[in-house]
Design a protein around this motif. Sequence first.
Motif, PDB file in Angstrom:
ATOM      1  N   PRO A 233      18.702 -14.219  33.299  1.00 43.95           N
ATOM      2  CA  PRO A 233      18.828 -15.667  32.688  1.00 43.95           C
ATOM      3  C   PRO A 233      20.316 -15.932  32.221  1.00 43.95           C
ATOM      4  O   PRO A 233      21.047 -14.705  31.805  1.00 43.95           O
ATOM      5  N   ALA A 234      20.828 -16.966  32.390  1.00 46.58           N
ATOM      6  CA  ALA A 234      22.021 -17.500  31.873  1.00 46.58           C
ATOM      7  C   ALA A 234      22.109 -17.445  30.467  1.00 46.58           C
ATOM      8  O   ALA A 234      21.396 -18.344  29.757  1.00 46.58           O
ATOM      9  N   THR A 235      23.230 -16.948  29.845  1.00 40.68           N
ATOM     10  CA  THR A 235      23.154 -16.943  28.418  1.00 40.68           C
ATOM     11  C   THR A 235      24.499 -17.757  27.913  1.00 40.68           C
ATOM     12  O   THR A 235      24.774 -18.141  26.838  1.00 40.68           O
ATOM     13  N   ALA A 236      25.649 -17.515  28.642  1.00 42.56           N
ATOM     14  CA  ALA A 236      26.848 -18.093  28.178  1.00 42.56           C
ATOM     15  C   ALA A 236      27.915 -17.927  29.406  1.00 42.56           C
ATOM     16  O   ALA A 236      27.691 -17.261  30.460  1.00 42.56           O
ATOM     17  N   ASP A 237      28.885 -18.567  29.418  1.00 40.17           N
ATOM     18  CA  ASP A 237      29.927 -18.764  30.109  1.00 40.17           C
ATOM     19  C   ASP A 237      30.589 -17.316  30.620  1.00 40.17           C
ATOM     20  O   ASP A 237      30.730 -16.701  29.557  1.00 40.17           O
ATOM     21  N   GLY A 238      30.629 -16.818  31.760  1.00 39.07           N
ATOM     22  CA  GLY A 238      31.057 -15.506  31.762  1.00 39.07           C
ATOM     23  C   GLY A 238      31.014 -15.190  33.463  1.00 39.07           C
ATOM     24  O   GLY A 238      30.424 -16.015  34.376  1.00 39.07           O
ATOM     25  N   SER A 239      31.351 -14.014  33.861  1.00 42.24           N
ATOM     26  CA  SER A 239      31.378 -13.316  35.137  1.00 42.24           C
ATOM     27  C   SER A 239      30.172 -12.291  35.604  1.00 42.24           C
ATOM     28  O   SER A 239      30.208 -11.354  34.617  1.00 42.24           O
ATOM     29  N   TYR A 240      29.900 -12.183  36.566  1.00 42.13           N
ATOM     30  CA  TYR A 240      29.114 -11.220  37.313  1.00 42.13           C
ATOM     31  C   TYR A 240      29.709 -10.619  38.332  1.00 42.13           C
ATOM     32  O   TYR A 240      30.347 -11.110  39.242  1.00 42.13           O
ATOM     33  N   ARG A 241      29.304  -9.252  38.353  1.00 42.69           N
ATOM     34  CA  ARG A 241      29.855  -8.534  39.454  1.00 42.69           C
ATOM     35  C   ARG A 241      28.718  -7.319  39.827  1.00 42.69           C
ATOM     36  O   ARG A 241      27.988  -6.841  38.926  1.00 42.69           O
ATOM     37  N   TYR A 242      28.976  -6.522  40.830  1.00 45.43           N
ATOM     38  CA  TYR A 242      28.229  -5.378  41.235  1.00 45.43           C
ATOM     39  C   TYR A 242      29.336  -4.107  41.262  1.00 45.43           C
ATOM     40  O   TYR A 242      30.149  -4.506  41.789  1.00 45.43           O
ATOM     41  N   ASP A 243      28.733  -2.927  40.847  1.00 40.87           N
ATOM     42  CA  ASP A 243      29.503  -1.954  40.842  1.00 40.87           C
ATOM     43  C   ASP A 243      28.809  -0.863  41.463  1.00 40.87           C
ATOM     44  O   ASP A 243      27.608  -0.786  41.208  1.00 40.87           O
ATOM     45  N   GLN A 251      32.635   6.741  48.665  1.00 41.92           N
ATOM     46  CA  GLN A 251      33.422   6.467  47.561  1.00 41.92           C
ATOM     47  C   GLN A 251      33.053   5.354  46.670  1.00 41.92           C
ATOM     48  O   GLN A 251      32.019   4.614  47.206  1.00 41.92           O
ATOM     49  N   ALA A 252      33.295   5.262  45.398  1.00 46.02           N
ATOM     50  CA  ALA A 252      33.021   4.351  44.662  1.00 46.02           C
ATOM     51  C   ALA A 252      33.724   2.963  44.959  1.00 46.02           C
ATOM     52  O   ALA A 252      34.707   2.934  45.528  1.00 46.02           O
ATOM     53  N   THR A 253      33.166   1.642  44.494  1.00 45.33           N
ATOM     54  CA  THR A 253      33.683   0.467  44.797  1.00 45.33           C
ATOM     55  C   THR A 253      33.153  -0.538  43.898  1.00 45.33           C
ATOM     56  O   THR A 253      32.053  -0.348  43.331  1.00 45.33           O
ATOM     57  N   THR A 254      33.961  -1.523  43.654  1.00 43.29           N
ATOM     58  CA  THR A 254      33.348  -2.738  42.736  1.00 43.29           C
ATOM     59  C   THR A 254      33.844  -3.900  43.379  1.00 43.29           C
ATOM     60  O   THR A 254      34.879  -4.098  43.858  1.00 43.29           O
ATOM     61  N   GLY A 255      32.675  -4.842  43.448  1.00 37.66           N
ATOM     62  CA  GLY A 255      32.846  -6.119  44.026  1.00 37.66           C
ATOM     63  C   GLY A 255      33.757  -7.098  43.156  1.00 37.66           C
ATOM     64  O   GLY A 255      33.884  -6.883  41.879  1.00 37.66           O
ATOM     65  N   SER A 256      34.083  -8.343  43.613  1.00 43.65           N
ATOM     66  CA  SER A 256      34.988  -9.149  42.978  1.00 43.65           C
ATOM     67  C   SER A 256      33.999  -9.788  42.136  1.00 43.65           C
ATOM     68  O   SER A 256      32.765 -10.175  42.722  1.00 43.65           O
ATOM     69  N   ALA A 257      34.334 -10.488  40.924  1.00 45.59           N
ATOM     70  CA  ALA A 257      33.290 -11.180  40.085  1.00 45.59           C
ATOM     71  C   ALA A 257      33.358 -12.750  40.528  1.00 45.59           C
ATOM     72  O   ALA A 257      34.168 -13.273  41.195  1.00 45.59           O
TER      73      ALA A 257
END
Length: 263
Positions: A233-243, A251-257
């Motif tokens: 559910p959308a609660t407030a303006d903000g960024s989402y990403r997967y890690d 190796q570990a990696t993090t996606g762009s938000a």
Amino acid sequence: MRRRATAAIATAAAFSAVLAVAALAAPAAGAGQDDSGTKFWNIDVNHDRDYTVGVEAARKRVFSVSATVTDPSGVQGVSYELWHGTERAKADGVMTASSHCVKLNETTSFCEALLTADPNVNLRSNALAGVWILTPVATDGAGNVTRGDGAYFARIKRQTYMSQTVATPQTVKKGQNLTVKARMTVASWEQRKDVPLIGHQVVLQYRKGTSGPFTTLKKIKTDRNGWATTTVPATADGSYRYDFATTSLTQATTGSADYVDVK
């Protein structure tokens, strides 16, 4: 010249993380005692605290290995062997390189080498991902050779990638569900290309506004095509990403938000 038994080895901090496979490389109880006085200090792999090297699908990776080496008669030269398997004689993967040594004083030198991990040469199987045993080999000032067996290792891992995270719809009303997705791939040394990373856990993270830390919302497993997809559910303006956290083989990696406006 005589060949010496396993050298005395020391580090600035204890290697509590040495895995069981490294123990298999250590000399057996009752083996000949080393009387050389050669010591290897502060071994470093890839300038990484976990001694990790990530390798892409079809591109060679050059990385450094170094140590401070001391012997009462001085240090003539040092090479490094990196091998994979339960014992050196039956290793299914080997990397070797001679080092360049800088003399620190009459008995001590800093010796660094560049090793090459190459899917086209010495990493032709994905099964070679994981722990490799590192053996420094020193020749002292008198020409005696000492092997530092069984105490050091490196982690050679398959490189992973996370695509740009996409959250839809844009813009969204507060309380409305967002669908958030991204795709994970991993280097296949066998196929010489990146392939979907299937059935691995990733975490969906969220950061309110435009600054501050990300917090974890959900844990999700990737599907057979490497996609991680979920709704929140959308609660407030903000960024989402997967890690994606590291594993013993990848190796570990993090996606762009992806930033979302909430109305």
